[in-house]
Design a protein around this motif. Sequence first.
Motif, short mmCIF file in Angstrom:
data_model
loop_
_atom_site.label_atom_id
_atom_site.label_comp_id
_atom_site.label_asym_id
_atom_site.label_seq_id
_atom_site.Cartn_x
_atom_site.Cartn_y
_atom_site.Cartn_z
N ILE A 269 0.83 -1.20 0.00
CA ILE A 269 0.00 0.00 0.00
C ILE A 269 0.87 1.25 0.00
CG2 ILE A 269 -1.61 1.37 1.41
CD1 ILE A 269 -2.93 -1.30 2.22
N HIS A 270 1.98 1.21 0.72
CA HIS A 270 2.86 2.37 0.82
C HIS A 270 4.03 2.27 -0.17
CE1 HIS A 270 0.62 3.88 4.23
NE2 HIS A 270 0.69 2.69 4.81
N ASN A 271 3.74 1.79 -1.37
CA ASN A 271 4.77 1.60 -2.38
C ASN A 271 5.30 2.93 -2.90
OD1 ASN A 271 3.43 2.23 -5.25
ND2 ASN A 271 1.88 1.26 -3.95
N PRO A 272 6.53 2.96 -3.42
CA PRO A 272 7.14 4.22 -3.87
C PRO A 272 6.43 4.89 -5.03
CG PRO A 272 8.82 2.53 -3.54
CD PRO A 272 7.50 1.84 -3.42
N LEU A 273 5.65 4.14 -5.82
CA LEU A 273 4.97 4.73 -6.98
C LEU A 273 3.65 5.39 -6.62
CD1 LEU A 273 5.58 1.98 -9.70
CD2 LEU A 273 6.72 4.18 -9.46
N GLY A 274 3.14 5.14 -5.41
CA GLY A 274 1.87 5.73 -5.02
C GLY A 274 0.66 5.05 -5.61
N VAL A 275 0.78 3.75 -5.94
CA VAL A 275 -0.35 2.99 -6.49
C VAL A 275 -1.22 2.52 -5.33
CG1 VAL A 275 -1.03 0.96 -7.81
CG2 VAL A 275 1.02 2.25 -8.46
N HIS A 276 -2.51 2.88 -5.36
CA HIS A 276 -3.40 2.60 -4.24
C HIS A 276 -4.65 1.87 -4.68
CE1 HIS A 276 -1.33 6.31 -2.33
NE2 HIS A 276 -0.71 5.20 -1.96
N GLU B 269 -9.79 -10.31 -0.42
CA GLU B 269 -10.07 -9.03 -1.08
C GLU B 269 -10.71 -8.02 -0.13
OE1 GLU B 269 -12.87 -8.46 -4.63
OE2 GLU B 269 -10.90 -8.76 -5.56
N THR B 270 -11.61 -8.47 0.73
CA THR B 270 -12.23 -7.53 1.67
C THR B 270 -11.22 -7.02 2.68
OG1 THR B 270 -12.93 -9.41 3.04
CG2 THR B 270 -14.53 -8.54 1.45
N ARG B 271 -10.27 -7.86 3.06
CA ARG B 271 -9.23 -7.43 4.00
C ARG B 271 -8.30 -6.40 3.36
NH1 ARG B 271 -11.25 -12.08 5.02
NH2 ARG B 271 -11.40 -12.89 7.14
N ALA C 117 -7.80 -2.53 4.58
CA ALA C 117 -6.47 -1.98 4.87
C ALA C 117 -6.23 -0.70 4.07
CB ALA C 117 -5.40 -3.01 4.53
N LEU C 118 -6.68 -0.65 2.82
CA LEU C 118 -6.57 0.57 2.02
C LEU C 118 -7.33 1.72 2.67
CD1 LEU C 118 -6.95 -0.98 -1.56
CD2 LEU C 118 -4.98 0.36 -0.78
#
Length: 489
Positions: free
Chosen positions: A422-429, A451-453, A457-458
């Motif tokens: 989730i906190h990846n360097p590219l900012g993909v969310h 998937e629900t988890r 988390a997002l």
Amino acid sequence: MQQSYDVVVIGGGVVGSAIARELSRWRLRIAVLEKESDVCTQTSGRNTGMLHAGFLYKTGSLKAICAVEGNQEFDAVAQELDVPFKRTGKLIVGFTDEHRQRLEHFMARGEANGVKGLELIDRKRMDELEPSAGGNFAMWCPASGILDPFAYTIALAENAVRNGVEYFLNCAFLGEERQPDGTHLLRTEKGDFRTRWVVNSAGLHSAEVSARLGIPGYVIKPVKGEYFVLDKLAGQFARIPVYPAPNPDNTFDTHATPTVDGNVLIGPDSQLARDDQDYESTQAAMDGLIESGSRMFQHMEKSYFIRNFAGIRPKRVDPATGTVQDFVLETRDEAPGVVNLVGIESPGLTSALPLARRAVALIRAKEELVPNPGFDPRRKGIRRFIDMSDGEREAAIAANPDYGEIFCRCEQVTKAEILQAIHNPLGVHTVNGVKVRTRATMGRCQGGYCETRITEALQQELGLDCRDIELGPAGSWMFTGSVKGGGEA
């Protein structure tokens, strides 16, 4: 708002990201414009994940040169970027005398191209290497390997970002205006970008972008291939990729390829795509894959099938004859400040870094570049719980209790891995962004448990409303409101 750069790369797939990484070795301000929500959603992520050896391509062609170069360096590249890779070798099998003649032809071509270790083997030797393979004889190519195309593309992009490159996702290129001072003004969905150099690495749209940048005339034929994904239970029978003898037009029919994670891919077939978004699967193609795949892999049981998908290859063709052409990598006097790549299909994954080095060399031939003293070629990926020993797992949980909570049962993906994704360097969310960084939702249940988890988390990590969470592409909302009660979310 207008932003200024030294180089703007159009397209953040595997080749565009490799170019961005190579550019970051120099003191340059670099941007990458990617029209999708992530760097590996189209051709770069929708393929077999083969590290090709280079025996298929015409001697002296850019495809042959870059494939051989990329293949021979990849053990070091995989270690440097911390991406999974297995040099498995590959069997190219035959059934008839005509097949034997073709294999002999491609063995001679491969040797001329610099491919090492090629040999023709009989059924007895095939059984020693891969008893599940079909065929009466085969060409054995020990140089071939398998990798995760998602992980490799993401690793290149993340390393580029760590070295100063800026990525702009969901940022489609709309057009270019040449300025009086010779710079390029690029129009996009996220504003204007001024740059001295522009690199066209737009994949399926490379011919269109080339024309907008002042180099018209190229024709791209989008060729679609469909695949089955088989469960890891089938993976126990597949150690080595098994390909049929090449067709007279130097293409392959359906093949069986183990993945680095233990699944098996059956495919692709080959058909003309309607357009660049023709990713639907068809019953006719699925039936054909079962029939043709069974000739390559003797364990094609429907109980192993867990998913299917399609990819599209941007084949550059001669406008007059329709014949598939070599990669284009060029600069032109009539389009100063443009590095143009067109028709980068297979073996583009293998060739990404060799192409990137040559693209940067074209810029260096026009101007002197200053090395970036802070460039670091190394990148560390997410540490995977499934790959740890029992002792390593205990230590990981002691250091970070989130490694003790399983989010994806099928692939044993923990909360710690999900949070890192989730906190990846590219900012993909997006949910798919987490998927391709962790393999969560890629197992037998295809996200039924996890998937629900992931979406929860997002929400928690990013402070999002559930209606803000997307599966992948812009507008692919996961939720439109409350599931229960019919009220507001």
